[in-house]
Enzyme design. Sequence first.
Site, PDB file in Angstrom:
ATOM      1  N   ASP A  59       0.818  -1.212   0.000  1.00  0.00           N
ATOM      2  CA  ASP A  59       0.000   0.000   0.000  1.00  0.00           C
ATOM      3  C   ASP A  59       0.854   1.265   0.000  1.00  0.00           C
ATOM      4  O   ASP A  59       1.996   1.261   0.469  1.00  0.00           O
ATOM      5  CB  ASP A  59      -0.878   0.055   1.255  1.00  0.00           C
ATOM      6  CG  ASP A  59      -1.986  -0.971   1.253  1.00  0.00           C
ATOM      7  OD1 ASP A  59      -2.018  -1.827   0.347  1.00  0.00           O
ATOM      8  OD2 ASP A  59      -2.830  -0.926   2.171  1.00  0.00           O
ATOM      9  N   ASP A  60       0.253   2.345  -0.502  1.00  0.00           N
ATOM     10  CA  ASP A  60       0.728   3.728  -0.308  1.00  0.00           C
ATOM     11  C   ASP A  60       1.772   4.213  -1.289  1.00  0.00           C
ATOM     12  O   ASP A  60       2.262   5.336  -1.153  1.00  0.00           O
ATOM     13  CB  ASP A  60       1.239   3.969   1.119  1.00  0.00           C
ATOM     14  CG  ASP A  60       0.161   3.806   2.172  1.00  0.00           C
ATOM     15  OD1 ASP A  60      -1.000   3.551   1.785  1.00  0.00           O
ATOM     16  OD2 ASP A  60       0.472   3.922   3.369  1.00  0.00           O
ATOM     17  N   HIS A 110      -6.145   2.638  -4.365  1.00  0.00           N
ATOM     18  CA  HIS A 110      -6.023   2.902  -2.920  1.00  0.00           C
ATOM     19  C   HIS A 110      -6.437   4.344  -2.601  1.00  0.00           C
ATOM     20  O   HIS A 110      -5.901   4.952  -1.686  1.00  0.00           O
ATOM     21  CB  HIS A 110      -4.589   2.631  -2.464  1.00  0.00           C
ATOM     22  CG  HIS A 110      -4.418   2.486  -0.976  1.00  0.00           C
ATOM     23  ND1 HIS A 110      -5.253   1.723  -0.192  1.00  0.00           N
ATOM     24  CD2 HIS A 110      -3.484   3.005  -0.127  1.00  0.00           C
ATOM     25  CE1 HIS A 110      -4.846   1.769   1.068  1.00  0.00           C
ATOM     26  NE2 HIS A 110      -3.796   2.552   1.134  1.00  0.00           N
ATOM     27  N   HIS A 114      -5.352   9.130  -0.304  1.00  0.00           N
ATOM     28  CA  HIS A 114      -5.202   8.290   0.898  1.00  0.00           C
ATOM     29  C   HIS A 114      -6.175   8.739   1.992  1.00  0.00           C
ATOM     30  O   HIS A 114      -5.798   9.047   3.121  1.00  0.00           O
ATOM     31  CB  HIS A 114      -3.769   8.308   1.427  1.00  0.00           C
ATOM     32  CG  HIS A 114      -3.460   7.148   2.339  1.00  0.00           C
ATOM     33  ND1 HIS A 114      -3.508   7.250   3.707  1.00  0.00           N
ATOM     34  CD2 HIS A 114      -3.129   5.867   2.061  1.00  0.00           C
ATOM     35  CE1 HIS A 114      -3.204   6.080   4.253  1.00  0.00           C
ATOM     36  NE2 HIS A 114      -2.970   5.212   3.265  1.00  0.00           N
ATOM     37  N   HIS A 207       3.670  -2.245   3.037  1.00  0.00           N
ATOM     38  CA  HIS A 207       3.604  -0.894   2.474  1.00  0.00           C
ATOM     39  C   HIS A 207       4.859  -0.633   1.647  1.00  0.00           C
ATOM     40  O   HIS A 207       5.968  -0.970   2.092  1.00  0.00           O
ATOM     41  CB  HIS A 207       3.489   0.149   3.585  1.00  0.00           C
ATOM     42  CG  HIS A 207       2.194   0.072   4.344  1.00  0.00           C
ATOM     43  ND1 HIS A 207       1.970  -0.886   5.310  1.00  0.00           N
ATOM     44  CD2 HIS A 207       1.056   0.804   4.255  1.00  0.00           C
ATOM     45  CE1 HIS A 207       0.746  -0.742   5.798  1.00  0.00           C
ATOM     46  NE2 HIS A 207       0.169   0.278   5.175  1.00  0.00           N
TER      47      HIS A 207
END
Length: 257
Positions: A59-60, A110, A114, A207
Site C-alpha cells: 500500500d501507499d 487505494h 489516501h 507498504h
Amino acid sequence: MKRFRRISAAVLALLMLLASWSSHALARSDTKNRQYHEQKGDMIWEVPTRQKVIALTFDDGPDPTDTIKILDVLQEYNAKCTFFAIGKKIAAYPEIASRVISEGHELANHTYNHVYFKRPISVEQVMKELKLTEDEIVKVTGRHSSLFRPPGGMYDETLVNVSNRMGLKPVLWSWHQDTRDWNRPGVWNISSKVITNAHSGDIVLFHDYVHGQSQTYEALQIILPALEKQGYRFVTVSELIGLSASEKAGDIRQLAY
C-alpha cells in the site's frame, strides 16, 4: 427549586447520552461483519485455495525509493504481487507505476488522496476518490483496475456498495498477516510474522512507502526465500481469486458426474 433543577439537568444529560448511544448503534449496524461480506462475495480478506500460493500486497506507493527497492527484490525471486497505489502518487511517478505493470505485477486502487473514510461514508467522496485514481491507472495501464483497498481498512455498507457498482471489489487482508511494517517494528518481527503464519490463500499487508527508514525491503529478502523453500508461489490478488474460482468450478463439475 435547586433540587428540581438538578434533577432536570440529570434527566437531560441521560437523554443526551441515550441519543449518543443510539447514533453509535446505528453507525455500527450499518457495517456488516466479515462473514456476511465473504458469503455475499462483495469483499475479500483472503481466498480459499488448495494450492500453496500467497498474495503479497503493498500500500501507499508508488515511491521513488521504497517501491524501486521492493520491485528489485521481487524480480529476483520472480514474485508477482499487487500494489494498491495512491492516485496522486501514480500521477507524480507514472514511470514507477509503469514498471509495476511491465514486470507482471498488479496495480490497484487505494484512493487518490489516501483518505481515511469516516462513517457514515459519503457516496460522493468515495466516487470522487476512486474515479480520480482509476483515471491515473488507465493512463498507465490502458485499462481500469478491478480491486480497491480502503486506507486503514475503513468501510461501511456505502463504501462496499459504491465500489462494487464501480467494478472495484474491496480487498482487505488476512488478519494474521498484518505486518504493521508502517510502524517499523523491526526486520525480524516483520519477517517472522509472515513466515510463521503463512497459509495457502493468505493476503499479506505491506507498504511500499513508510515514513522514515523502511524495513520492508530487508524483511522481504528473508521472507521470499523462506516461503519459496516451503513450496509457496507468490501471485497477484486477481490471480489468487482466479485460482480459487477454477478450483470451485472443478469441484462442481466432479459433483455433477
